[in-house]
Design an enzyme around this catalytic site. Structure first.
Site, short mmCIF file in Angstrom:
data_model
loop_
_atom_site.label_atom_id
_atom_site.label_comp_id
_atom_site.label_asym_id
_atom_site.label_seq_id
_atom_site.Cartn_x
_atom_site.Cartn_y
_atom_site.Cartn_z
N GLU A 1 22.75 17.44 8.33
CA GLU A 1 22.77 18.15 9.62
C GLU A 1 22.97 17.17 10.78
O GLU A 1 23.53 17.53 11.81
CB GLU A 1 21.48 18.95 9.80
N HIS B 1 26.66 16.96 11.44
CA HIS B 1 27.11 18.05 12.32
C HIS B 1 26.73 17.77 13.76
O HIS B 1 27.55 17.93 14.69
CB HIS B 1 26.45 19.36 11.88
#
Length: 489
Positions: free
Chosen positions: A255, A258
């Site tokens: 994550e 991202h």
């Protein structure tokens, strides 16, 4: 103001409202009280109604007709607004609002069904989601219904192109898997307890090593890890299983990939059509290269091993080399997000085929669990033991994200290309990773890809960064070299 300036001013407000909707979604998945689900569904539906009205405002058509671009960035902005307008005007306001209300409720219903191993509690809601997504696809479609939904996540891609790529990848993936699983060399499994608070502290250290800006972000817990936001507010979530520390650590690094993409986009693009990642496939290229080619490299795992010993004491791993093998252990497990690099794309291929069949109508929701279990056993050689290890494991279908799953495999392919180009361009990368920083890699990614946001189409974004058109070859070469060395095959 010129027509272009008027359009961009209007677009800025729309982007800001969209960010508010995204923040409500983050809140719902992290800290919202369970009893607020119905009210939140109405709030999300109301906001979607406002957004749909703005995105279909007839003034947009007039502004687009009169606007003149003076730079490539302005031309690309106009193209993206026109694409959004043309797609959104095909969806009736009633359908957009109904979908927003339904998927907001569906996420809570899915989470409870998953926790209770109760698929029957979720299936009626999923049937409604599929029905509305089929209706939306019919509004958008100029041919194949699934392609109409795929366009939301990977513009320009088609299911035939992706299916052909998967057909080329599968033989080499399966052949390598069979060699690895048949190898004499065995990789042990960690058997210890890892307290939640310590895992989260180490996860924060790992995110910092990859350049996550904590002044514009935060880390929280969620049922299914995700990243939310853009620009000056980009939040990540993870999950913790006390017996499985890599779940938390590598979900966090994933994550972080991202998040760092969104945080790195040119500040001038904030709240404009260019101020987001180019596509979900390109986004996944960042999360996957952070997680795998960098985070699971021998160099970085050597540093991580020392940090884990400092944090947890002796947890039964002999040395950094054994730890590297354990981090990259190949096993046909049930869970996509925990899958090793060899099996991951097979997980995606399964979902790609099933959701195409759901949207196309050749598979009904009532038969989904049986179809999933049969396909999983055929592909992985293991019987699904419970629904949370099967079709209930992913949040995506409850959110209506049909067409999203293939972008995970595209992201792996893109990451393979980027890794090849980056390794050639960045000397001393492994030395930096061994010292606990990914900065040389993240600087290269930021300069060559991340800062450009949506300035280019997805495949063009990768080609501009790598110097060659994206293809599956570099990924497969990387996997064969890495796992061949680990398992001696």
């Amino acid at each position: 103001m010129t027509a272009f300036q008027e359009l961009m001013t209007f677009q800025r407000e729309t982007e800001a409202l969209s960010g508010i909707a995204e923040r409500l979604g983050w809140d719902q998945e992290t800290v919202m009280p369970r009893g607020a689900a119905d009210q939140r569904a109405e709030e999300m539906a109301a906001l979607e109604s406002v957004l749909h009205a703005r995105r279909t405002d007839p003034r947009i058509e007039d502004w687009l007709a009169r606007a003149e671009a003076t730079t490539p960035a302005e031309a690309r902005s106009l193209d993206l607004v026109a694409r959004s307008y043309n797609r959104t005007t095909r969806i009736p306001a009633r359908l957009a609002t109904e979908l927003a209300r339904l998927v907001s409720r569906a996420q809570g219903i899915w989470a409870e069904a998953r926790a209770n191993e109760a698929p029957a509690a979720f299936l009626p809601t999923l049937e409604e989601v599929v029905r509305l997504k089929r209706e939306a696809a019919a509004c958008l479609s100029e041919g194949d219904l699934y392609d109409a939904l795929l366009e939301d996540y990977e513009p320009g891609a088609t299911h035939r192109q992706i299916g052909a790529m998967f057909d080329r990848m599968r033989p080499r993936l399966v052949a390598l898997r069979e060699k690895v699983l048949g190898a004499e060399r065995r990789v042990p499994v960690i058997a210890a307890g890892f307290p939640e608070a310590t895992q989260l502290r180490l996860a924060r250290i790992a995110a910092s090593a990859f350049g996550y800006d904590w002044t514009r972000g935060r880390l929280d817990l969620a049922v299914h890890p995700f990243c939310s936001g853009s620009g000056q507010d980009v939040r990540i979530t993870t999950r913790v299983v006390e017996a499985e520390p890599f779940n938390c650590l590598y979900s966090t690094i994933h994550e972080t990939g991202h998040a760092c993409y969104e945080q790195a986009i040119e500040p001038a693009y904030l709240l404009t059509p260019l101020g987001r990642g180019a596509s979900m496939g390109v986004h996944e290229s960042q999360s996957r290269i952070y997680e795998n080619q960098l985070g699971r490299s021998r160099a970085f795992t050597g540093w991580l091993f020392t940090r884990m010993v400092d944090a947890f004491g002796d947890f039964g791993v002999r040395d950094a080399e054994e730890f590297y093998a354990i981090v990259n252990r190949v096993s046909p497990g049930f869970i996509r997000t925990e899958a090793d690099e060899l099996h991951y794309n097979l997980h995606v291929m399964l979902r790609f085929d099933l959701e195409r069949a759901l949207i196309g109508g050749s598979l009904e929701v009532a038969d989904l669990e049986e179809a999933w279990n049969a396909r999983f056993e055929a592909d992985f050689g293991v019987k699904v033991d419970k629904p949370s290890h099967g079709f209930l494991q992913d949040v995506h279908w409850s959110c209506g994200l049909f067409g999203y799953f293939p972008t995970y495999a595209l992201g792996n392919v893109y990451a393979g290309c980027l890794n090849q180009a980056m390794r050639a361009a960045v000397p001393g990368l492994d030395a930096a990773l061994a010292g606990g920083t990914a900065k040389p890699a993240t600087d290269w990614l930021r300069e060559n890809l991340q800062r450009h946001g949506s300035l280019r189409a997805p495949a063009e974004t990768i080609a501009a960064a790598c110097g060659f058109a994206p293809n599956e070859g570099p990924l497969l070469d990387y996997l064969e070299a890495k796992f061949g060395a680990i398992y001696g095959v």
